[in-house]
Design an enzyme around this catalytic site. Sequence first.
Site, PDB file in Angstrom:
ATOM      1  N   GLY A 100      19.624 -25.078  -4.156  1.00 34.24           N
ATOM      2  CA  GLY A 100      18.794 -24.926  -2.965  1.00 34.24           C
ATOM      3  C   GLY A 100      19.242 -23.760  -2.100  1.00 34.24           C
ATOM      4  O   GLY A 100      18.411 -23.031  -1.530  1.00 34.24           O
ATOM      5  N   ASP A 101      20.553 -23.567  -1.992  1.00 31.67           N
ATOM      6  CA  ASP A 101      21.081 -22.440  -1.224  1.00 31.67           C
ATOM      7  C   ASP A 101      20.689 -21.119  -1.874  1.00 31.67           C
ATOM      8  O   ASP A 101      20.364 -20.146  -1.188  1.00 31.67           O
ATOM      9  CB  ASP A 101      22.605 -22.528  -1.139  1.00 31.67           C
ATOM     10  CG  ASP A 101      23.078 -23.893  -0.669  1.00 31.67           C
ATOM     11  OD1 ASP A 101      22.413 -24.474   0.215  1.00 31.67           O
ATOM     12  OD2 ASP A 101      24.096 -24.386  -1.189  1.00 31.67           O
TER      13      ASP A 101
END
Length: 305
Positions: free
Chosen positions: A250-251
Amino acid sequence: MIYTVTFNPALDYVVQVDHFTLGSVNRTEQESIFCGGKGLNVSTVLAALGFGNTALGFVAGFTGDEIERRVGNLGFRSDFIHVEHGMSRINVKLKSGEETEINGIGPEITKKDVDLLYEKLDCLTKGDILILSGSIPRSLDDDIYERIIKYLDNKGIRIVVDATRDLLSNVLTYHPFLIKPNNHELGEMFGVTLETVEEMIHYGKLLQEKGAENVLISMAGDGAVLISEKGEVFQMGVPFGTVKNSVGAGDSMVAGFIAGYLENGSYEHALRLGSAAGSATAFSQGLAAKEDIMKLYEELLKEGY
């Protein structure tokens, strides 16, 4: 300039154990150490894509020194605040069929330390990007995101928030440039279970009505949806590959999205690069390299996304 904030960075000790058995002596088959923390993940992938940035946050003890040393080799600047009490976390990521995590506590962050962070934020100027991501340590008030965004309000700084539930809801009134809930987090914010893309778009638009400019919804193996500030809706699939690692995906999507947006201002391009970056990390043992990201970007193009 791009800045990331990681309130509780860590050293992630990632170990592979075949047939882990609770209550017995287990020996690792593979092991590695990475700098952990959502903001540092974003910084690392941004740097891999050629975008210089500065990582802000708090470090302490010998583990904090090692985080700072390792960051120096990752291609971006750090300007950490050194906390007096405690030490930066060591997080154990156990991979053996399923993934198991044991996360440390982190140092005690005081009001004096937070005041020093505000002094660093005073250096941000119009057009800069500030990325706030991850959980809040127990030693900090849980409204710290809201207070930071309020402090920077009306200064022309584009703020990205990747957080959950109240941490995210409470900042919407300050019109963050981008928020990135996943489909489960989006449902939790409204007390519903989301099953279709149409439902996700509906509730994403409700977050826009509450103040968010752009809403990026990640859906793991089902791709991602972006609702842009112009009211456009973009949907992106995922490239083919074997998932090896969920940490940092997600990052990486956030980093890829910001990199893509800064390249040419196209939200479609930003979503595609973000999706490629998130997938490339998921298909790797660590955070994705630029070569892998661009390969998946081209694959998404060929698939018509």
